[in-house]
Design a protein around this motif. Structure first.
Motif, PDB file in Angstrom:
ATOM      1  N   ARG A 333     -31.263  21.949 -14.544  1.00 40.26           N
ATOM      2  CA  ARG A 333     -30.349  22.043 -13.415  1.00 40.26           C
ATOM      3  C   ARG A 333     -30.968  21.331 -12.227  1.00 40.26           C
ATOM      4  NH1 ARG A 333     -31.246  27.250 -14.500  1.00 40.26           N
ATOM      5  NH2 ARG A 333     -32.049  27.615 -12.398  1.00 40.26           N
ATOM      6  N   ALA A 334     -30.142  20.680 -11.452  1.00 37.62           N
ATOM      7  CA  ALA A 334     -30.610  20.071 -10.204  1.00 37.62           C
ATOM      8  C   ALA A 334     -30.359  21.063  -9.081  1.00 37.62           C
ATOM      9  CB  ALA A 334     -29.884  18.757  -9.948  1.00 37.62           C
ATOM     10  N   GLU A 335     -31.374  21.822  -8.731  1.00 37.36           N
ATOM     11  CA  GLU A 335     -31.194  22.840  -7.700  1.00 37.36           C
ATOM     12  C   GLU A 335     -31.258  22.268  -6.290  1.00 37.36           C
ATOM     13  OE1 GLU A 335     -33.711  26.229  -8.250  1.00 37.36           O
ATOM     14  OE2 GLU A 335     -32.531  26.932  -9.978  1.00 37.36           O
ATOM     15  N   HIS A 336     -31.845  21.085  -6.150  1.00 40.30           N
ATOM     16  CA  HIS A 336     -31.928  20.430  -4.845  1.00 40.30           C
ATOM     17  C   HIS A 336     -31.631  18.946  -5.027  1.00 40.30           C
ATOM     18  CE1 HIS A 336     -33.840  23.866  -2.739  1.00 40.30           C
ATOM     19  NE2 HIS A 336     -34.313  24.113  -3.949  1.00 40.30           N
ATOM     20  N   VAL A 337     -30.735  18.432  -4.216  1.00 40.82           N
ATOM     21  CA  VAL A 337     -30.427  17.003  -4.177  1.00 40.82           C
ATOM     22  C   VAL A 337     -30.410  16.584  -2.721  1.00 40.82           C
ATOM     23  CG1 VAL A 337     -28.777  15.190  -4.807  1.00 40.82           C
ATOM     24  CG2 VAL A 337     -28.973  17.240  -6.238  1.00 40.82           C
ATOM     25  N   TRP A 338     -31.167  15.545  -2.377  1.00 37.45           N
ATOM     26  CA  TRP A 338     -31.197  15.099  -0.988  1.00 37.45           C
ATOM     27  C   TRP A 338     -31.401  13.597  -0.936  1.00 37.45           C
ATOM     28  CZ3 TRP A 338     -35.203  17.423  -3.494  1.00 37.45           C
ATOM     29  CH2 TRP A 338     -36.485  16.850  -3.396  1.00 37.45           C
ATOM     30  N   THR A 339     -31.246  13.063   0.246  1.00 37.42           N
ATOM     31  CA  THR A 339     -31.320  11.616   0.387  1.00 37.42           C
ATOM     32  C   THR A 339     -32.018  11.238   1.685  1.00 37.42           C
ATOM     33  OG1 THR A 339     -30.013   9.574   0.427  1.00 37.42           O
ATOM     34  CG2 THR A 339     -29.061  11.464   1.539  1.00 37.42           C
ATOM     35  N   GLY A 340     -32.574  10.045   1.696  1.00 37.43           N
ATOM     36  CA  GLY A 340     -33.171   9.446   2.885  1.00 37.43           C
ATOM     37  C   GLY A 340     -33.051   7.938   2.771  1.00 37.43           C
ATOM     38  N   THR A 341     -33.331   7.249   3.849  1.00 40.71           N
ATOM     39  CA  THR A 341     -33.173   5.795   3.869  1.00 40.71           C
ATOM     40  C   THR A 341     -34.517   5.135   4.127  1.00 40.71           C
ATOM     41  OG1 THR A 341     -30.936   6.047   4.731  1.00 40.71           O
ATOM     42  CG2 THR A 341     -31.939   3.873   4.918  1.00 40.71           C
ATOM     43  N   ILE A 342     -34.898   4.227   3.240  1.00 38.02           N
ATOM     44  CA  ILE A 342     -36.143   3.491   3.412  1.00 38.02           C
ATOM     45  C   ILE A 342     -35.843   2.119   4.012  1.00 38.02           C
ATOM     46  CG2 ILE A 342     -37.217   4.697   1.486  1.00 38.02           C
ATOM     47  CD1 ILE A 342     -36.934   2.141  -0.163  1.00 38.02           C
ATOM     48  N   ALA A 343     -36.845   1.534   4.619  1.00 36.50           N
ATOM     49  CA  ALA A 343     -36.731   0.196   5.206  1.00 36.50           C
ATOM     50  C   ALA A 343     -37.381  -0.797   4.258  1.00 36.50           C
ATOM     51  CB  ALA A 343     -37.404   0.150   6.576  1.00 36.50           C
ATOM     52  N   ALA A 344     -36.570  -1.688   3.688  1.00 40.47           N
ATOM     53  CA  ALA A 344     -37.070  -2.708   2.774  1.00 40.47           C
ATOM     54  C   ALA A 344     -37.036  -4.071   3.456  1.00 40.47           C
ATOM     55  CB  ALA A 344     -36.243  -2.745   1.498  1.00 40.47           C
ATOM     56  N   THR A 345     -37.902  -4.959   3.004  1.00 39.14           N
ATOM     57  CA  THR A 345     -37.893  -6.344   3.456  1.00 39.14           C
ATOM     58  C   THR A 345     -37.649  -7.242   2.244  1.00 39.14           C
ATOM     59  OG1 THR A 345     -40.308  -6.401   3.237  1.00 39.14           O
ATOM     60  CG2 THR A 345     -39.410  -5.966   5.432  1.00 39.14           C
ATOM     61  N   LEU A 346     -37.225  -8.467   2.489  1.00 44.26           N
ATOM     62  CA  LEU A 346     -36.858  -9.334   1.373  1.00 44.26           C
ATOM     63  C   LEU A 346     -38.045  -9.666   0.479  1.00 44.26           C
ATOM     64  CD1 LEU A 346     -34.318 -11.801   3.018  1.00 44.26           C
ATOM     65  CD2 LEU A 346     -33.861  -9.749   1.662  1.00 44.26           C
ATOM     66  N   ASP A 347     -39.256  -9.720   1.060  1.00 41.96           N
ATOM     67  CA  ASP A 347     -40.434 -10.019   0.249  1.00 41.96           C
ATOM     68  C   ASP A 347     -41.223  -8.767  -0.134  1.00 41.96           C
ATOM     69  OD1 ASP A 347     -41.583  -9.349   2.661  1.00 41.96           O
ATOM     70  OD2 ASP A 347     -42.519 -11.309   3.012  1.00 41.96           O
ATOM     71  N   ALA A 348     -40.685  -7.580   0.199  1.00 48.02           N
ATOM     72  CA  ALA A 348     -41.314  -6.291  -0.126  1.00 48.02           C
ATOM     73  C   ALA A 348     -42.651  -6.092   0.572  1.00 48.02           C
ATOM     74  CB  ALA A 348     -41.463  -6.112  -1.637  1.00 48.02           C
ATOM     75  N   LEU A 349     -42.896  -6.819   1.657  1.00 45.67           N
ATOM     76  CA  LEU A 349     -44.118  -6.660   2.443  1.00 45.67           C
ATOM     77  C   LEU A 349     -43.781  -6.063   3.807  1.00 45.67           C
ATOM     78  CD1 LEU A 349     -45.856 -10.059   1.614  1.00 45.67           C
ATOM     79  CD2 LEU A 349     -46.705  -7.780   0.996  1.00 45.67           C
ATOM     80  N   PRO A 350     -44.694  -5.265   4.371  1.00 42.38           N
ATOM     81  CA  PRO A 350     -44.451  -4.721   5.702  1.00 42.38           C
ATOM     82  C   PRO A 350     -44.597  -5.794   6.772  1.00 42.38           C
ATOM     83  CG  PRO A 350     -46.639  -4.115   4.936  1.00 42.38           C
ATOM     84  CD  PRO A 350     -45.959  -4.822   3.790  1.00 42.38           C
ATOM     85  N   ARG A 351     -44.168  -5.478   7.983  1.00 47.69           N
ATOM     86  CA  ARG A 351     -44.215  -6.404   9.108  1.00 47.69           C
ATOM     87  C   ARG A 351     -44.867  -5.745  10.321  1.00 47.69           C
ATOM     88  NH1 ARG A 351     -42.364  -9.352   5.712  1.00 47.69           N
ATOM     89  NH2 ARG A 351     -40.262 -10.239   5.568  1.00 47.69           N
ATOM     90  N   VAL A 352     -45.689  -6.505  11.023  1.00 47.78           N
ATOM     91  CA  VAL A 352     -46.116  -6.152  12.376  1.00 47.78           C
ATOM     92  C   VAL A 352     -45.510  -7.203  13.286  1.00 47.78           C
ATOM     93  CG1 VAL A 352     -48.031  -5.803  13.971  1.00 47.78           C
ATOM     94  CG2 VAL A 352     -48.265  -5.099  11.581  1.00 47.78           C
ATOM     95  N   THR A 353     -44.568  -6.782  14.111  1.00 46.12           N
ATOM     96  CA  THR A 353     -43.750  -7.715  14.881  1.00 46.12           C
ATOM     97  C   THR A 353     -43.958  -7.500  16.374  1.00 46.12           C
ATOM     98  OG1 THR A 353     -42.044  -7.816  13.164  1.00 46.12           O
ATOM     99  CG2 THR A 353     -41.380  -8.405  15.388  1.00 46.12           C
ATOM    100  N   GLU A 354     -44.231  -8.588  17.083  1.00 43.71           N
ATOM    101  CA  GLU A 354     -44.303  -8.523  18.542  1.00 43.71           C
ATOM    102  C   GLU A 354     -42.968  -9.012  19.094  1.00 43.71           C
ATOM    103  OE1 GLU A 354     -47.514  -9.416  22.005  1.00 43.71           O
ATOM    104  OE2 GLU A 354     -47.136 -11.064  20.610  1.00 43.71           O
TER     105      GLU A 354
END
Length: 431
Positions: A333-354
Motif C-alpha cells: 500500500r502507498a500510505e504516503h504520496v508527495w511531490t516536490g520540484t527539482i531544478a534541472a539544467t540542460l547539461d545536468a551540472l549546477p551553476r554559480v551565477t553572478e
C-alpha cells in the motif's frame, strides 16, 4: 507543493526549531534567500568565516525539495556524467575541482551531522549504483579508474555481488560508493537550521522575499514584515525562485518528482531487500531508486505523466514498479504520496551565477541536492566572506545562461518521460 496523506518525513522528522518571521529593518554582511540545504550550508559556513548573516525563508527549513526528496546521500553527479563528460563540459581546472568536491560530498553531510550532534536518522552504509543493462554495467566498470583518481572511494560489484546487497535480480553489476548513504532529509534541514542559529545566523521563517532591489552599493530585500539590507546576496531558492529573479528562473528546467512510501513492512523482507540498508539508484534514464526508512517502509519515486489525478498515477505506477523488481513481493500500500520540484539544467551540472555586483545565484541540483549542495555551501561560505578567491571554487562564476523558450521548459520533462521509459525497456530486453 501538494501532498496526499502528508510527506512521510513530516511524521518522522526532528521538531522544527522555533524561528520567527522577520520584523523591522535589518542590516547584514550577507543575505541568504532560501532555507534549503544550499542556503543553510552556505549561511552556516559564511557565519563561521566571520560574516554577519541573515537568512530569510518563505516557509520553514527544508520546505521545498530539500525536505521532500528521498534522502539519498549520493557522492556522484547524474549517471550520464562521468569524469570524462564533466571534463568535456567544464575543462580544467574546474572539472577536477567539481569532481573532488562531489567525491567528498558524502563526508561533508555526515561530518556536519557529527560535528553538531544533529538529531538525524542516518545510515552510512554506502550508495549503490547498479547498471540497468549489461551495457550500462560495462560503462560503470570503465569509469572506475577515473572515479578513483578523482578521490571517490568506490568499488565495482559484479551482478552476483550486487544481488547480494540489493536482493533485486533485475539489476546488473555496478558501483558501490562507500561514503554515501541515506538520511531523513527534513530532519537534516531542521538541524542545519539549528546549527546556523548556534553560529550566529539570524534565521527568519515565514518571510518570503517580495522584492529585491539595488540601492547604491547595497541590496535591499523586502518581506511582509520587514527588510534586510546587505552588500551581498545569495539566491538559494533553486526551483522555488518564482518571480523574484526572472534571470535565474530562466536558467532551469523545473521537474516535478513524486515519492511513494509503503506501509511498514515485515522484518523478513528487510533482511532480503537492501539488507545492508544501502540505498540504490540505477542507471535508467527514468531512474529506479529505492531505500528503507527508519520505520521500516520502502520509498521509491520518479516522474509521472502530466494527467489529472497524478497522485493516484504515482501510487499505482510506482507500486507496480516495486512489484516488478521485488520477487515474491507482499501486498503493498502507498500510505504516503508527495511531490516536490527539482531544478534541472540542460547539461545536468549546477551553476554559480553572478547576476549583478554582489548578487549571486546558485541553482541546478539536478536531483543530487543533499550531498552536492551541502558541499557547495561549505565552499561558497568562505568565498562570500572574502576568505577565498572565486578561482578556487569548484564551479566557474558565470553570467546567467537562459534556456531557450524558458517559460515552456517545464513541458520538456513530460515529453522526455515516455521516450526515456521506452529506451529503458529496450535496454533491459537486450540483455
Amino acid at each position: 507543493m501538494s501532498e496526499e496523506n502528508g510527506a512521510l518525513w513530516t511524521h518522522l522528522a526532528a521538531p522544527a526549531p522555533d524561528l520567527s518571521p522577520l520584523q523591522g529593518a535589518r542590516n547584514a554582511d550577507l543575505l541568504v534567500i532560501g532555507g534549503g540545504f544550499l542556503g543553510l550550508s552556505s549561511a552556516l559556513h559564511a557565519a563561521e568565516a566571520g560574516l554577519s548573516v541573515v537568512l530569510i525563508e518563505a516557509q520553514g527549513p527544508g520546505f521545498g525539495a530539500s525536505g521532500r526528496n528521498t534522502g539519498f546521500v549520493v557522492p556522484s553527479l547524474k549517471s550520464a556524467l562521468g569524469p570524462a563528460e564533466v571534463e568535456a563540459a567544464l575543462g580544467q581546472p574546474h572539472s577536477e575541482r567539481l569532481l573532488r568536491l562531489v567525491a567528498g560530498s558524502g563526508d561533508a553531510v555526515f561530518g556536519l551531522i557529527d560535528r553538531f550532534g544533529m538529531d538525524v536518522a542516518t545510515a552510512r552504509n554506502g550508495w549503490l549504483q547498479p547498471g540497468h543493462s549489461a551495457q550500462a554495467e560495462a560503462m560503470l566498470k570503465g569509469r572506475l579508474p577515473a572515479l578513483r583518481a578523482a578521490g571517490v572511494a568506490v568499488d565495482f560489484l559484479d551482478r552476483n555481488e550486487m544481488l547480494a546487497l540489493t536482493g533485486l535480480p533485475a539489476l546488473h553489476g555496478g558501483l558501490r560508493v562507500a561514503s554515501g548513504g541515506q538520511i531523513n532529509p527534513l530532519s537534516y534541514a531542521r538541524e542545519l537550521a539549528r546549527a546556523c542559529v548556534s553560529t550566529g545566523v539570524a534565521l527568519h521563517c515565514d518571510s518570503p522575499a517580495l522584492r529585491l532591489e539595488r540601492q547604491g552599493g547595497q541590496w535591499r530585500a523586502e518581506t511582509p514584515g520587514g527588510s534586510v539590507t546587505a552588500p551581498r546576496v545569495l539566491l538559494a531558492t533553486n526551483a522555488m525562485i518564482g518571480g523574484l529573479e526572472p534571470r535565474m528562473r530562466d536558467t532551469i528546467v523545473p521537474v516535478k518528482v513524486y515519492q511513494v512510501a509503503t506501509q511498514p513492512l515485515p522484518t523478513a523482507l528487510r533482511q532480503r531487500i537492501l539488507p545492508a540498508c544501502a540505498p540504490v539508484a540505477d542507471t535508467r534514464r527514468h531512474t529506479f531508486a529505492l531505500r528503507w526508512t527508519e520505520d521500516n517502509r520502502l520509498i521509491t519515486g520518479g516522474m509521472v505523466a502530466p494527467l489529472p489525478g497524478r497522485h493516484g498515477l504515482a501510487r499505482r505506477g510506482f507500486l507496480a514498479r516495486l512489484r516488478a523488481f521485488i520477487p515474491d513481493c507482499p501486498p503493498l500500500r502507498a500510505e504516503h504520496v508527495w511531490t516536490g520540484t527539482i531544478a534541472a539544467t540542460l547539461d545536468a551540472l549546477p551553476r554559480v551565477t553572478e547576476l549583478a555586483p554582489g548578487l549571486v545565484g546558485v541553482i541546478g541540483c539536478n536531483g543530487r541536492g543533499v550531498a552536492l549542495t551541502t558541499a557547495l555551501g561549505r565552499d561558497l561560505g568562505p568565498w562570500l566572506a572574502g576568505a577565498s578567491d572565486a578561482e578556487a571554487l569548484p564551479l566557474q562564476v558565470t553570467p546567467p545562461r537562459p534556456i531557450p523558450m524558458a517559460r515552456l521548459s517545464g513541458l520538456g520533462p513530460h515529453l522526455w518521460l515516455p521516450w526515456s521509459s521506452l529506451r529503458d525497456r529496450l535496454d533491459s530486453r537486450s540483455t
